[in-house]
Design an enzyme around this catalytic site. Sequence first.
Site, PDB file in Angstrom:
ATOM      1  N   GLU A  16     -33.421  16.932  58.482  1.00 41.17           N
ATOM      2  CA  GLU A  16     -32.762  18.195  58.170  1.00 41.17           C
ATOM      3  C   GLU A  16     -33.067  19.267  59.215  1.00 41.17           C
ATOM      4  O   GLU A  16     -33.299  20.424  58.893  1.00 41.17           O
ATOM      5  CB  GLU A  16     -33.152  18.669  56.766  1.00 41.17           C
ATOM      6  CG  GLU A  16     -32.723  17.707  55.673  1.00 41.17           C
ATOM      7  CD  GLU A  16     -33.081  18.176  54.285  1.00 41.17           C
ATOM      8  OE1 GLU A  16     -32.250  18.015  53.381  1.00 41.17           O
ATOM      9  OE2 GLU A  16     -34.200  18.700  54.094  1.00 41.17           O
ATOM     10  N   ASP A  19     -32.130  11.433  47.177  1.00 37.16           N
ATOM     11  CA  ASP A  19     -32.773  12.749  47.116  1.00 37.16           C
ATOM     12  C   ASP A  19     -33.001  13.196  45.676  1.00 37.16           C
ATOM     13  O   ASP A  19     -32.323  14.106  45.197  1.00 37.16           O
ATOM     14  CB  ASP A  19     -31.908  13.780  47.845  1.00 37.16           C
ATOM     15  CG  ASP A  19     -32.585  15.135  47.968  1.00 37.16           C
ATOM     16  OD1 ASP A  19     -33.820  15.197  47.877  1.00 37.16           O
ATOM     17  OD2 ASP A  19     -31.871  16.133  48.160  1.00 37.16           O
ATOM     18  N   GLU A  67     -34.480  20.066  40.574  1.00 34.65           N
ATOM     19  CA  GLU A  67     -33.429  20.493  41.498  1.00 34.65           C
ATOM     20  C   GLU A  67     -32.052  20.008  41.068  1.00 34.65           C
ATOM     21  O   GLU A  67     -31.065  20.730  41.210  1.00 34.65           O
ATOM     22  CB  GLU A  67     -33.761  19.985  42.902  1.00 34.65           C
ATOM     23  CG  GLU A  67     -32.719  20.315  43.951  1.00 34.65           C
ATOM     24  CD  GLU A  67     -33.089  19.783  45.321  1.00 34.65           C
ATOM     25  OE1 GLU A  67     -32.247  19.887  46.231  1.00 34.65           O
ATOM     26  OE2 GLU A  67     -34.206  19.260  45.489  1.00 34.65           O
TER      27      GLU A  67
END
Length: 697
Positions: free
Chosen positions: A287, A361, A389
């Site tokens: 990332e 993820d 998340e």
Amino acid sequence: MTSARIWRTVIAIPLFLSANSAAAEDGYALWLRHPATSVGQINVKRLGDSETMRIAEAELRRDLAAPTQPIVLALATMPAVKAMRLPFEGLGDEGYLVRTVAIDGQRVTLVAGNSDRGVLYGTFALIRHLATGGSGDAIDLRSAPKVRLRVLNHWDNLDESVERGYAGQSIWDWWTLPDFRDPRYTDYARANASIGINGTVLNNVNAKAESLTAPYIAKAAALADIFRPWGIRVYLSVKFSAPIELGGLKTADPRDPAVAAWWKAKADEIYRTIPDFGGFLVKANSEGQPGPRDYGASHADGANMLAAAVRDHGGIVMWRAFVYAETDPEDRAKQAYTEFKPLDGKFADNVLVQVKNGAIDFQPREPFHPLFGAMPRTPLMIEFQITKEYLGFATHLAYLGPLFTETLDAKTGRKPGETVADVVDGQAEHHSLSGMAGVANIGRDRDWSGSTFNQANWYAFGRLAWDPDLSAEAIARAWAKQTFGNDPQVVDTVTTMMMGSREAVVDYTGALGLAHLVATSHHYGPGPWVADLARPEWNPVYYHRADATGIGFDRTATGSNAVSQYAGPAAKAFAKADTTPESLLLWFHHVPWNRRMANGRTLWGDLVAHYDQGVAYVAGMQRQWDGLKSKIDEERWQKTATYLAIQNREARCWRDASLAYWMAVNHLPLPAGVRPPEHDLPWYKAQQFPLAPGQAH
């Protein structure tokens, strides 16, 4: 030693608060609610002295109702204990033994270990045993952690924001540290010690180089001083380019001697200030973060250079295998295996490769990561996300114990019977270094994690990091008793709610192996239609690949062949749609909408039923919680009731938006009798969450 000398300490202590008490509770006490009214007495004696031993004694005074017999805290090496020839072998430095024994003819509860940390963990085990209704007579508890490093990863930034944090700002007030040492830091350490957590990474994996400057090292040292007596070491996330940003070097190439020397000097500086510093956590070449591959070097080159810097101090490096870049456009799920599998056996012996539980993820459901079992010569540290998340942030009730155990119990297929837990705790290959990391859900909110039920995920992580073989239900039941009291109706109802709650989120956000259907950036609301982001793997359409004929990501030999990264029975099962568990079907296969499922429905009909089932479960939790109103304190009951109402509304929105989109793609009607979406697809596409928490604004 005479019994008179042993029992000279007699103090009055209170009883546990009744679950029916009218006293308000804001959740700050977590699962360690202590007595509020002084009735009864406790006899406690400490044989030996250290700050940790004094803490253990204080915990008994604070948290226990009157026991049936006196308590002795002691090290295994004490003559009076040594003479009993009790089974301390195999307990290591952190294990404990809590047993009813006789000392000087007096029947006592002995809490002992090979170190004062073992005594502290044994103290909390005794408190938990009694708080959950265990008998105070004939106690026999013996346990040692199966995982060596049990670590919280705080994604906390130096500006006190928290990436993927949904419970307020960071609990670390970097601005006032090291001078002001908030009492909350001690309460944080106490909570972690009570569930066996022994390490804390203080800062975000997307690290700032400034965290390695002298002022911030001093701030970390202040926290280390607070945590040390509780058996907790501090770690720091580091930015791989720090030698350039802080040291003025022209490169961060791990093969450059000047770079290695800079890191060695920096490690020496840290250890002069924090003698028991744990080591470094690194996110590299992911990332946009810098890393060794920027210089043509490998992950092993980078990790080993840092490992050499901390080796003489007993430090370790946790090197994340979450590599997410544009270098593997075929299938994001394959990238970590592709990069790390060839490096097996090339990492230094004080390096742990930290692997997410699944290959994408932290999705509500993923198959276990194929690296588990595939790197037998390398200790692998599993990384779970405690903060939710992709599971509704703080407001949706989603107990993650079943998610954690689903992964830990999964068979790797590499060896007969080998589980992910066997790999993680080192048992599979006899690694002495082992670890489990959890991305923390802790913030400055008064109840620590945004809601009472989110506390259970912190609790479950700690308990499973100590013993990955524990059951999610047993942990939920223990947490319910410690959090709300031992009323059978409360405990049974709360446990039932919790055990199905994660599956409900899977159902109303995307069942049958669907994943990553969230809208852009914030990861909160639905966005299965998103298809306009710069890189293919940023878009939800990349993951579900729905069209008029079918849905799902083909990861078999006819597609990306990600199934080839698995082994044995696991690979064989995942390779065919008929043998893949239906809960993961669309993760591995692109199948027709009219495929017949095991229950006789078509895939489309079954997917619709899952959406409805998830929404119905939330409504059921509301009814169950309403039935406990007279048995839960008003503040915690009301906040949970309000959050369940939010969850109900948002679960319906997830369901309706998703069905509206799928129908636009497959052109199929809803099954007979199914409620249509409340709005049309353009309405759902127009919804935005620009100020959702947990992201930079």
